[in-house]
Design a protein around this motif. Structure first.
Motif: not given
Length: 311
Positions: A34-35, A38, A120, A140, A174-175, A177-178, A298, A301
């Motif tokens: 996932c990351n 992104i 992000t 999330n 987004t940031y 979530r990262f 989005t 993320s």
């Protein structure tokens, strides 16, 4: 674990710790992909190629445990199909020694990168209130500032034996979530190390012969094992009547299983509480007013798994 709850089966600490190792490995592979995706969607391919190698190492551990890689079939009612071999233990220790250095380099590449931050921060935000209204769970939800984790709120598999941090964000963008997923990888490594260092002795299954297939060598040499094997395979074992729900903290949030048994071999009703299907409904609201490139970031993320979206 849902069926074990229905049957009243209590697993041993060794089984619980082995399950924690497996589940946290799965969380690591989920968050790494996932990351790194992104990063790809913001224009940085290097990180993806780099951490993908570590995902491959985890799949080699799965392959050693059960013979499969992505579609693993590791668990059994009452334990595991087989115990961890010395090779599994060795590969786990190698991963624990190697991955922290990889993570630090990956974070240096992206976390304070001005381009990545501009792409992000404040992208695809959602408030804690809206996230709860939509039924968010997992990273999330925690990125929006809600401190909820199934492993803490409703402990299972002896997670309450371990001390670990649940990271939370503030902006739900987004940031955040990262960053939440990145810190969860560190916590997963800590959990795996502690579980491995404190792995109790004993068997990899409990004594429930009516539900756990006996070892093949016993089937060939013991009449009782042969009888149980026959009864299980031919479907002569009935499950008690009951209604249960059990959830785990999956990579994307609360993954739950609602099971109704009316007796017999097959459930009367079985429903999956899949996190992506629930929080994907917020996507139009999260991207409204943004630009098209932000919509892609989005989505990445949120880590929406398409297989969960089938109604």
């Amino acid at each position: 674990m849902t069926v074990e709850k229905l049957l009243g089966i209590k697993t041993t600490k060794r089984i619980d710790y082995m399950r924690i190792i497996i589940m946290e490995l799965a969380r690591i592979t989920d968050h790494l992909i996932c990351n790194s995706v992104i990063g790809v969607d913001s224009g940085a391919l290097t990180g993806f190629v780099y951490v993908f190698q570590e995902r491959e190492r985890v799949y080699e551990i799965y392959e050693e445990i059960c013979g499969a890689r992505l579609t693993t079939n590791i668990g059994r009612i009452g334990g595991f199909e087989r115990d961890f071999s010395p090779v599994v233990i060795h590969k786990l220790k190698e991963l624990l020694d190697r991955l922290p250095g990889i993570l630090k380099e990956f974070e240096k590449l992206l976390m304070r990168n001005r381009i990545f931050m501009d792409r992000t921060i404040n992208v695809g935000p959602i408030s804690a209130e809206r996230a709860l209204n939509y039924g968010f769970s997992g990273p999330n939800l925690r990125a929006a500032g809600v401190d909820y984790d199934v492993r803490i709120m409703n402990p299972y598999s002896s997670y309450d034996d371990f001390d670990f941090i649940i990271p939370i964000g503030t902006n739900g963008d987004t940031y955040d979530r990262f960053c939440v997923r990145q810190e969860e990888v560190w916590q997963s490594l800590k959990l795996i190390r502690n579980a491995l260092d404190n792995l109790p002795e004993g068997r990899h299954y409990v004594d429930v012969p009516e539900f756990y297939l006996p070892p093949k060598e016993e089937v060939y040499s013991k009449m009782e094992a042969l009888i149980w094997h026959f009864k299980i395979v031919m479907g002569e074992i009935e499950v008690p009547v009951g209604e249960v729900y059990h959830a785990v903290e999956g990579g994307n949030g609360e993954l739950g299983f609602y099971l109704i048994s009316d007796g017999g071999r097959s459930p009367f009703r079985l429903h999956f509480r899949r996190p992506c299907f629930i929080y994907y409904q917020a996507y139009p609201e999260m991207i409204r007013g943004g630009v098209l490139s932000d919509a892609i970031l989005t989505m990445s993320s949120m880590n929406v798994i398409a297989g969960e979206l089938d109604a």
